[in-house]
Every structure is written in structure tokens, then in C-alpha cells.
Design an enzyme around this catalytic site. Structure first.
Site, PDB file in Angstrom:
ATOM      1  N   ASP A  23       0.909  -1.404   0.014  1.00 43.68           N
ATOM      2  CA  ASP A  23      -0.072   0.036  -0.017  1.00 43.68           C
ATOM      3  C   ASP A  23       0.808   1.318   0.144  1.00 43.68           C
ATOM      4  O   ASP A  23       1.975   1.205   0.549  1.00 43.68           O
ATOM      5  CB  ASP A  23      -0.891  -0.221   1.203  1.00 43.68           C
ATOM      6  CG  ASP A  23      -1.995   0.857   1.170  1.00 43.68           C
ATOM      7  OD1 ASP A  23      -2.399   1.490   0.153  1.00 43.68           O
ATOM      8  OD2 ASP A  23      -2.638   1.384   2.074  1.00 43.68           O
ATOM      9  N   HIS A  40       1.985   3.425  -8.811  1.00 48.18           N
ATOM     10  CA  HIS A  40       1.904   2.045  -9.341  1.00 48.18           C
ATOM     11  C   HIS A  40       2.813   1.425 -10.079  1.00 48.18           C
ATOM     12  O   HIS A  40       3.484   0.422 -10.044  1.00 48.18           O
ATOM     13  CB  HIS A  40       0.369   1.762 -10.149  1.00 48.18           C
ATOM     14  CG  HIS A  40      -0.802   2.124  -9.425  1.00 48.18           C
ATOM     15  ND1 HIS A  40      -0.898   1.760  -8.016  1.00 48.18           N
ATOM     16  CD2 HIS A  40      -1.972   2.929  -9.494  1.00 48.18           C
ATOM     17  CE1 HIS A  40      -2.058   2.185  -7.443  1.00 48.18           C
ATOM     18  NE2 HIS A  40      -2.674   2.971  -8.438  1.00 48.18           N
ATOM     19  N   LEU A 134      10.706 -20.917  -4.794  1.00 40.17           N
ATOM     20  CA  LEU A 134       9.626 -19.881  -4.115  1.00 40.17           C
ATOM     21  C   LEU A 134       8.102 -19.995  -4.903  1.00 40.17           C
ATOM     22  O   LEU A 134       8.187 -20.056  -6.182  1.00 40.17           O
ATOM     23  CB  LEU A 134      10.188 -18.260  -4.184  1.00 40.17           C
ATOM     24  CG  LEU A 134       9.272 -17.290  -3.778  1.00 40.17           C
ATOM     25  CD1 LEU A 134       9.134 -17.399  -2.130  1.00 40.17           C
ATOM     26  CD2 LEU A 134       9.590 -16.131  -4.106  1.00 40.17           C
TER      27      LEU A 134
HETATM   28  C1  IPE Z   1      -5.305  -2.589   0.115  1.00 34.77           C
HETATM   29  O1  IPE Z   1      -5.051  -1.335  -0.063  1.00 34.77           O
HETATM   30  C2  IPE Z   1      -5.507  -3.290  -1.288  1.00 34.77           C
HETATM   31  C3  IPE Z   1      -4.116  -3.596  -2.003  1.00 34.77           C
HETATM   32  C4  IPE Z   1      -2.995  -3.257  -1.537  1.00 34.77           C
HETATM   33  C5  IPE Z   1      -3.893  -4.130  -3.176  1.00 34.77           C
HETATM   34  P1  IPE Z   1      -6.383  -0.404  -0.162  1.00 34.77           P
HETATM   35  O2  IPE Z   1      -5.437   1.018  -0.670  1.00 34.77           O
HETATM   36  O3  IPE Z   1      -7.221  -0.677  -1.273  1.00 34.77           O
HETATM   37  O4  IPE Z   1      -6.823  -0.487   1.318  1.00 34.77           O
HETATM   38  P2  IPE Z   1      -7.939   0.567   1.958  1.00 34.77           P
HETATM   39  O5  IPE Z   1      -8.850   1.061   1.030  1.00 34.77           O
HETATM   40  O6  IPE Z   1      -7.123   1.860   2.358  1.00 34.77           O
HETATM   41  O7  IPE Z   1      -8.225  -0.055   3.125  1.00 34.77           O
HETATM   42  C1  IPE Z   2      -1.595   0.333  -3.256  1.00 35.89           C
HETATM   43  O1  IPE Z   2      -1.161   1.575  -3.098  1.00 35.89           O
HETATM   44  C2  IPE Z   2      -1.865  -0.361  -4.805  1.00 35.89           C
HETATM   45  C3  IPE Z   2      -3.379  -0.759  -4.863  1.00 35.89           C
HETATM   46  C4  IPE Z   2      -4.393  -0.753  -3.928  1.00 35.89           C
HETATM   47  C5  IPE Z   2      -3.645  -1.345  -6.366  1.00 35.89           C
HETATM   48  P1  IPE Z   2      -2.577   2.599  -3.168  1.00 35.89           P
HETATM   49  O2  IPE Z   2      -3.011   2.941  -4.606  1.00 35.89           O
HETATM   50  O3  IPE Z   2      -3.706   2.342  -2.515  1.00 35.89           O
HETATM   51  O4  IPE Z   2      -1.920   3.836  -2.579  1.00 35.89           O
HETATM   52  P2  IPE Z   2      -2.521   4.901  -1.584  1.00 35.89           P
HETATM   53  O5  IPE Z   2      -2.894   4.081  -0.351  1.00 35.89           O
HETATM   54  O6  IPE Z   2      -3.678   5.568  -2.159  1.00 35.89           O
HETATM   55  O7  IPE Z   2      -1.274   5.827  -1.293  1.00 35.89           O
HETATM   56 MG    MG Z   3      -4.061   2.340  -0.390  1.00 39.09          MG
END
Ligand code: IPE
Ligand code: IPE
Ligand code: MG
Length: 250
Positions: A23, A40, A134
Site C-alpha cells: 500500500d 503503481h 519460491l
Molecule cells: C489494500 O489497499 C489493497 C491492496 C494493497 C491491493 P487499499 O489502499 O485498497 O486499502 P484501503 O482502501 O486503504 O483499506
Molecule cells: C496500493 O497503493 C496499490 C493498490 C491498491 C492497487 P494505493 O493505490 O492504495 O496507494 P494509496 O494508499 O492511495 O497511497
Molecule cells: Mg491504499
């Protein structure tokens, strides 16, 4: 007097199965005045780094949360870029995974992905299916509740067809039908990006996992950050319901 020649690090308790909620991509990009999508893309380098780190430290299974069942609610353009990126990484990286004896699989409800993406996933899984190193599992359109409901549905169907007695619906039989049942139990769950929640990731599998939360945003998470997380695992006392004394006297 006999002295041990074993280096200290060899005695370290290495988690067999590590999962990561990757995240913070969006915030990483926005902090630099760039679009979320840039984050991303940068996150792919971190995936490479943790795969390398996992192989080096002797982790047997690495499970990465790439796209949750709730992430479809994001702006259409972001979802579309994520799908393209997934496709691109699959076609570009899988050969390298194969060369490194990595077994690759995707967990989640794949039916919502494009036919092209589904085919590419199947091809990648097939190519690496005999590998013995792995096990890399990517969770895409995955939700922990979906996983459990799906396993329950399979058991219900077996009961309906008289293949399973109602009394045999239990934790063990349900577990068999959840994702990752064939892998060692989840030992360590890492979440980057500074939030302290599970966001519908491996709900069933995380029952006794150790948790590691870090403020580091996913694109900044590298091999050394991974190593740090692995090292803290060694300091955890896992009691599984027993007392500390029972564990110490084992
Ligand atoms: C969790 O992250 C999903 C992934 C890392 C793929 P999110 O950014 O979607 O989670 P929330 O919405 O903050 O809980
Ligand atoms: C995690 O990073 C990747 C996915 C959920 C696809 P985020 O896109 O949730 O990044 P933040 O949390 O908004 O910074
Ligand atoms: Mg996020």
C-alpha cells in the site's frame, strides 16, 4: 569445550510464508506531484526487490496483494491502467520468474478480468507449474470474505450431491478449499503505507500470522526493508494460545 561454528544468522527463525499488503503507491506519487499511476508503475520495482529478498532469505511462499475486490470502485482510468500494468508485467516478467525456478499463481476471482488477461495468467501459471523454488502468489480481485464464502459454497455443493456428510463440514474441510491451503501457514503479514488494517486480505489465513506495519510507502520498500521485516519475525514469541512458560520450556 566445543564452540559452535554456526553463524548467528543461521539460527534465525525465518518465516516460511510471508504476505504483503503493498500500500501507498498513490501517496508516494502525489508527494512528488505526479499522477497516482506513476506510483503503481514504481511499485513494480518493489515487487522485484521483495521476490529477490524472499529467495535470498529462504522464504518458501510469498503472497502479494495487488488488487482487492473493493479496488474496482476506484476511478475507471486508474483501474484500467492497473489492468494494463498487470498484463504488461505478466508478459515481461514471467520468463524471469521461470528461470529462477519460481512457481507463479494468481488467487482471486479471475472471472471479472478480460479474457486476454485470464489467458495470460493461465499461461504463466502453466509455464511455472513444475517449478520447485519460491511460490509467488499474486492476489488480484481477491477478498478474504470472497475466499471463505467460496470455500463454503464448495462444501455446500458437496453436501448437496451427497459427496460429503454434514458433520464433515468443519474447520479442516473448509480450510482445504480456501486459497493457499496447499502452502505453509501464513507466518508474517506485512503492510506498507502506514495504515493498521487488513483491508479484506487473507482473513482466514491470518488467524495466527504475526503482523508487521511500516510507514514506508510501497515504492520505497526495498530488499533491505524486507530483510528488516523478516528479522523482527525472529523476535516474536508465537504462543498459539499457550502460556509463555509452556513455549519457553518446549
Ligand atoms: C489494500 O489497499 C489493497 C491492496 C494493497 C491491493 P487499499 O489502499 O485498497 O486499502 P484501503 O482502501 O486503504 O483499506
Ligand atoms: C496500493 O497503493 C496499490 C493498490 C491498491 C492497487 P494505493 O493505490 O492504495 O496507494 P494509496 O494508499 O492511495 O497511497
Ligand atoms: Mg491504499
Amino acid at each position: 569445550m566445543t564452540t559452535s561454528t554456526t553463524p548467528e544468522c543461521d539460527d534465525k527463525n525465518i518465516p516460511k510464508h510471508v504476505a504483503i499488503i503493498m500500500d501507498g503507491n498513490g501517496r508516494w506519487a502525489q508527494a512528488q506531484g505526479k499522477s497516482r499511476v506513476t506510483g503503481h508503475k514504481a511499485g513494480v520495482d518493489s515487487v522485484r526487490a521483495v521476490v529477490k529478498g524472499a529467495r535470498k532469505s529462504g522464504v518458501e511462499a510469498l503472497t502479494l496483494f495487488a488488487f482487492s475486490s473493493e479496488n474496482w470502485q476506484r476511478p475507471e482510468q486508474e483501474v484500467s491502467v492497473l489492468m494494463d500494468l498487470f498484463m504488461y508485467v505478466l508478459t515481461k516478467e514471467v520468463k524471469r520468474l521461470h528461470k529462477n525456478n519460481i512457481r507463479f499463481q494468481v488467487i482471486g476471482d479471475l472471472s471479472r478480468f478480460s479474457e486476454k488477461l485470464q489467458k495470460s495468467i493461465a499461461k504463466s501459471e502453466q509455464l511455472t507449474s513444475e517449478n520447485t523454488g519460491l511460490v509467488l502468489s499474486i492476489a488480484a480481485n481477491y477478498g478474504g470474505r470472497w475466499d471463505i464464502a467460496n470455500a463454503a459454497k464448495t462444501l455446500a455443493n458437496q453436501v448437496k450431491n451427497n459427496e460429503l456428510a454434514l458433520d464433515d463440514v468443519n474447520e479442516n474441510s473448509l480450510h482445504e478449499h480456501t486459497c493457499l491451503a496447499q502452502l505453509p501457514p501464513l507466518d508474517l503479514l506485512i503492510r506498507t503505507g502506514g495504515d493498521f488494517r487488513i483491508s479484506n486480505f487473507l482473513l482466514w489465513q491470518a488467524a495466527y500470522a504475526e503482523f508487521y506495519f511500516t510507514e514506508v510507502l510501497w515504492p520505497d520498500f526495498n530488499e533491505s526493508e524486507f530483510e528488516q521485516a523478516i528479522n523482527t519475525f525472529d523476535q516474536r514469541e508465537r504462543r498459539f494460545g499457550k502460556t509463555g512458560e509452556q513455549i519457553a520450556n518446549k
